[in-house]
Every structure is written in structure tokens, then in C-alpha cells.
Design a protein around this motif. Structure first.
Motif, mmCIF file in Angstrom:
data_model
loop_
_atom_site.group_PDB
_atom_site.id
_atom_site.type_symbol
_atom_site.label_atom_id
_atom_site.label_comp_id
_atom_site.label_asym_id
_atom_site.label_seq_id
_atom_site.Cartn_x
_atom_site.Cartn_y
_atom_site.Cartn_z
ATOM 1 N N ALA A 1 -35.028 9.425 16.871
ATOM 2 C CA ALA A 1 -33.952 10.400 17.032
ATOM 3 C C ALA A 1 -34.312 11.414 18.109
ATOM 4 N N THR A 2 -34.189 11.009 19.361
ATOM 5 C CA THR A 2 -34.592 11.847 20.491
ATOM 6 C C THR A 2 -33.556 12.909 20.834
ATOM 7 N N GLY A 3 -32.335 12.697 20.376
ATOM 8 C CA GLY A 3 -31.259 13.617 20.737
ATOM 9 C C GLY A 3 -30.611 13.280 22.061
ATOM 10 N N LYS A 4 -31.090 12.223 22.737
ATOM 11 C CA LYS A 4 -30.539 11.824 24.031
ATOM 12 C C LYS A 4 -29.426 10.792 23.858
ATOM 13 N N LYS A 5 -28.379 10.950 24.641
ATOM 14 C CA LYS A 5 -27.221 10.056 24.543
ATOM 15 C C LYS A 5 -27.595 8.603 24.813
ATOM 16 N N GLU A 6 -28.489 8.389 25.783
ATOM 17 C CA GLU A 6 -28.862 7.022 26.139
ATOM 18 C C GLU A 6 -29.657 6.309 25.046
ATOM 19 N N ASP A 7 -30.153 7.037 24.046
ATOM 20 C CA ASP A 7 -30.910 6.424 22.956
ATOM 21 C C ASP A 7 -30.063 6.151 21.716
ATOM 22 N N ILE A 8 -28.792 6.433 21.784
ATOM 23 C CA ILE A 8 -27.886 6.169 20.658
ATOM 24 C C ILE A 8 -27.272 4.791 20.816
ATOM 25 N N GLU A 9 -27.427 3.951 19.805
ATOM 26 C CA GLU A 9 -26.840 2.612 19.830
ATOM 27 C C GLU A 9 -25.465 2.577 19.179
ATOM 28 N N GLY A 10 -25.221 3.513 18.283
ATOM 29 C CA GLY A 10 -23.931 3.541 17.611
ATOM 30 C C GLY A 10 -23.930 4.556 16.484
ATOM 31 N N ALA A 11 -22.891 4.522 15.694
ATOM 32 C CA ALA A 11 -22.773 5.428 14.551
ATOM 33 C C ALA A 11 -21.885 4.770 13.502
ATOM 34 N N TYR A 12 -22.055 5.213 12.260
ATOM 35 C CA TYR A 12 -21.213 4.652 11.192
ATOM 36 C C TYR A 12 -20.804 5.749 10.216
ATOM 37 N N CYS A 13 -19.710 5.495 9.543
ATOM 38 C CA CYS A 13 -19.185 6.435 8.554
ATOM 39 C C CYS A 13 -18.807 5.665 7.296
ATOM 40 N N ILE A 14 -19.096 6.252 6.146
ATOM 41 C CA ILE A 14 -18.729 5.648 4.856
ATOM 42 C C ILE A 14 -17.843 6.618 4.095
ATOM 43 N N ILE A 15 -16.714 6.138 3.650
ATOM 44 C CA ILE A 15 -15.826 6.914 2.782
ATOM 45 C C ILE A 15 -15.851 6.262 1.405
ATOM 46 N N GLU A 16 -16.169 7.045 0.393
ATOM 47 C CA GLU A 16 -16.259 6.535 -0.975
ATOM 48 C C GLU A 16 -15.111 7.061 -1.820
ATOM 49 N N ARG A 17 -14.405 6.141 -2.454
ATOM 50 C CA ARG A 17 -13.316 6.528 -3.338
ATOM 51 C C ARG A 17 -13.856 6.945 -4.696
ATOM 52 N N GLU A 18 -12.994 7.567 -5.476
ATOM 53 C CA GLU A 18 -13.400 8.024 -6.799
ATOM 54 C C GLU A 18 -13.758 6.871 -7.725
ATOM 55 N N ASP A 19 -13.243 5.664 -7.449
ATOM 56 C CA ASP A 19 -13.572 4.503 -8.279
ATOM 57 C C ASP A 19 -14.866 3.821 -7.835
ATOM 58 N N GLY A 20 -15.565 4.410 -6.855
ATOM 59 C CA GLY A 20 -16.849 3.872 -6.409
ATOM 60 C C GLY A 20 -16.773 2.925 -5.234
ATOM 61 N N VAL A 21 -15.593 2.475 -4.859
ATOM 62 C CA VAL A 21 -15.446 1.554 -3.729
ATOM 63 C C VAL A 21 -15.714 2.296 -2.424
ATOM 64 N N GLN A 22 -16.518 1.675 -1.566
ATOM 65 C CA GLN A 22 -16.868 2.292 -0.294
ATOM 66 C C GLN A 22 -16.227 1.540 0.880
ATOM 67 N N PHE A 23 -15.856 2.303 1.921
ATOM 68 C CA PHE A 23 -15.265 1.730 3.120
ATOM 69 C C PHE A 23 -16.129 2.128 4.319
ATOM 70 N N LEU A 24 -16.558 1.112 5.068
ATOM 71 C CA LEU A 24 -17.468 1.321 6.188
ATOM 72 C C LEU A 24 -16.731 1.218 7.518
ATOM 73 N N THR A 25 -17.035 2.145 8.410
ATOM 74 C CA THR A 25 -16.555 2.092 9.797
ATOM 75 C C THR A 25 -17.767 2.188 10.707
ATOM 76 N N VAL A 26 -17.894 1.227 11.633
ATOM 77 C CA VAL A 26 -19.023 1.193 12.558
ATOM 78 C C VAL A 26 -18.486 1.218 13.988
ATOM 79 N N MET A 27 -19.136 1.995 14.846
ATOM 80 C CA MET A 27 -18.779 2.017 16.262
ATOM 81 C C MET A 27 -20.046 1.882 17.104
ATOM 82 N N THR A 28 -19.995 1.022 18.112
ATOM 83 C CA THR A 28 -21.091 0.942 19.067
ATOM 84 C C THR A 28 -21.002 2.143 20.004
#
Length: 309
Positions: free
Chosen positions: A161-188
Motif C-alpha cells: 500500500a504505497t499510496g501511489k496511483k500506479e501501484d493500484i490494480e483495482g478496488a472492490y465494494c461489498i454491500i451486505e443486506r440484512e438477510d446476510g446476502v452479499q453483493f460484490l462489485t469489482v473494478m480494475t
């Protein structure tokens, strides 16, 4: 009905400033939406306090520019940006958003903390979080039994985790519903940068790439929940407008000089709603104040202290 119905906007400090009178009207308008059950506001959110805090932020003088942000924008745009903030129950004091002026039009933009707060308020959502994937880290996904992309593992290397833009390969986000089901979003990172190329926030993205990458993937993940939600149309409309505010292709062309000439020397300012916006009651201003408005407004971007992400 929340405790907001009992709030009295008259608790706002009495000031002679006409623009503060406008802020009071905004608080009253949002309070009326609550009382008519058009929007739901959390029990611990004070409309009056949030709007007043935003007002003080907007009136802070930038010592370099020798002016306050509120003086660079039309009264209509100030009122609408404050209204959008309050409808979403967000607070600039908590770094959940900030104000930017394009031409002479003020807009409210959510930080990623603000987007997380908004998503958690939506029906059926338990939690939302995001992480950055750095070069050298192992990130794995899989398809679950429903055929949906799902998180499998993320082996973190804190040294990566250098903080440099060129060292980032992507990012992801998880949203969890109240019933425990999770939804994943990934971006390069390529996808993230494509999104950034459409935004008006290049300086912030280059300075804080890690936080802005998380912000971008959170916004994408949130879209599906926002536009399929059965929450209030006023609430959803404010969310979508605030998201669109930072993108160049969503902004309307402005003609500050024409608007100033049209509104000069008028005692009553009728704030008309834009698309999906509720009207705000007429606000009285002195003709002397209107006449004293500058004949030209800066066309360069200005923004409140941020970025706040």
C-alpha cells in the motif's frame, strides 16, 4: 414519523443576513417534507443543525481568494444544494460531503463516507465497505450458487500500500443486506480511470488515488441499490443528482452574466425547482442587495474545504 416533526426551524440563530434567511427557508422546506411523510430522516439527524453548519461553512472566507464560497454562487443554486444535502440526511461537519461552485452554480457532492451513510439508510441494507487491491496482493473471486460474482479472499500485503496511483490494480465494494446476502462489485484500475476521465475532480483523484478509487467503486456498487429501491423518490432523486454533479457530461451550460442581469433589482426571488426537485417557498430580498450584486461571476471552479472523500 420521526422526531423531526417536532423540530422548529425558528431555533436557528437570528441574523440579519438575507442569505441566512434563505437557509432558514431551506430547513423549513425539508422539515415540511418530513411532516408530510415524503422523506424519512434518522432520529439522530437534526435538519436545523446540519443546514446551519453548512451555512457557516459556506460563509467562511478564503484568505487567498478574499471571498466566501457562498458569494460566488446564485442564491437558487445555494438553496438547492443545501436541500439535497438535508434530504439525504448528510452533514458537512462529518465530512459526508462538500460544496463546489461551477461557474456561478453551487452543487453538493457526497464524499464516500456520505455515500456509505446514504446506502446504510436504504431499506434492507445492513452494511457497505470497500478496499483497494494493490500490486502484489492476491485477490480471488468466484461464482456462488446463484451464478453471481462473490468475494472469496483477499490476501493483504500492507507493504504494497504505497499510496501511489500506479501501484493500484483495482478496488472492490461489498454491500451486505440484512438477510446476510452479499453483493460484490469489482473494478480494475483501468475501469476506475475511465470513470475518472469523465469527472471534474482530476486534481483530487491524483492527490488521493487510494481514497478516490474506493469512492468510485462504492458509487458503482450503490447504483443498483439506489435505482431499484422503493425508497422515497425525493430521497433517490437527491442521491442521483449529487452523484451526477461531479461529471462534466451531466452539467448544464451556464450563463452567469445573463442570469445576473435577469435577476437584478428584484425584491422577490422565486426559487424554481429543477427536475425532480421540490419547490422552495419564495424568499424576500431587498432591492438594494440585489442591485449590489457583481456584474460578473468567476467561471473557474471553487470548492469548500475538502476533499472529505
Amino acid at each position: 414519523m420521526t422526531n423531526q416533526a417536532q423540530q422548529n426551524p425558528e431555533n436557528l440563530p437570528v441574523e440579519s443576513n438575507k442569505q441566512n434567511a434563505m437557509v432558514t427557508k431551506v430547513a423549513e422546506r425539508v422539515q415540511n417534507m418530513v411532516e408530510r411523510n415524503q422523506i424519512n430522516i434518522p432520529e439522530n439527524y437534526s435538519i436545523v443543525n446540519a443546514v446551519q453548519a453548512a451555512y457557516f461553512k459556506l460563509t467562511e472566507v478564503d484568505f487567498k481568494k478574499k471571498t466566501a464560497l457562498i458569494d460566488s454562487a446564485t442564491k437558487e443554486s445555494v438553496a438547492f444544494s443545501l436541500q439535497d444535502m438535508a434530504i439525504q440526511a448528510l452533514s458537512v461537519a462529518k465530512n459526508q460531503g462538500y460544496f463546489i461552485v461551477y461557474g456561478d452554480k453551487m452543487q453538493f457532492i457526497r464524499s464516500y463516507h456520505g455515500t456509505q451513510a446514504v446506502i446504510k439508510r436504504m431499506k434492507g441494507v445492513k452494511d457497505i465497505w470497500a478496499n483497494v487491491i494493490w500490486t502484489g496482493e492476491d485477490f480471488e473471486v468466484e461464482y456462488n450458487e446463484r451464478g453471481q460474482l462473490a468475494f472469496k479472499s483477499h490476501k493483504v500485503d500492507w507493504k504494497a500500500a504505497t499510496g501511489k496511483k500506479e501501484d493500484i490494480e483495482g478496488a472492490y465494494c461489498i454491500i451486505e443486506r440484512e438477510d446476510g446476502v452479499q453483493f460484490l462489485t469489482v473494478m480494475t484500475m483501468a475501469e476506475i480511470q475511465t470513470s475518472w476521465s469523465q469527472s471534474s475532480m482530476a486534481t483530487v483523484q491524483n492527490k488521493y488515488p487510494q481514497e478516490m478509487a474506493k469512492r468510485t467503486v462504492i458509487n458503482r456498487a450503490a447504483k443498483a441499490f439506489i435505482n431499484t429501491s422503493d425508497d422515497s423518490d425525493l430521497f433517490i432523486g437527491a442521491i442521483n443528482r449529487t452523484t451526477e454533479n461531479e461529471y462534466d457530461n451531466e452539467r448544464k451550460e451556464l450563463n452567469p452574466e445573463y442570469e445576473i442581469k435577469q435577476n437584478a433589482n428584484k425584491e422577490t426571488l422565486d426559487i424554481k425547482p429543477e427536475k425532480n426537485q421540490q419547490p422552495i417557498v419564495d424568499i424576500e430580498f431587498d432591492s438594494e442587495e440585489s442591485a449590489s450584486q457583481p456584474q460578473e461571476q468567476p467561471t473557474s471552479e471553487g470548492e469548500s474545504e475538502g476533499p472529505g472523500f
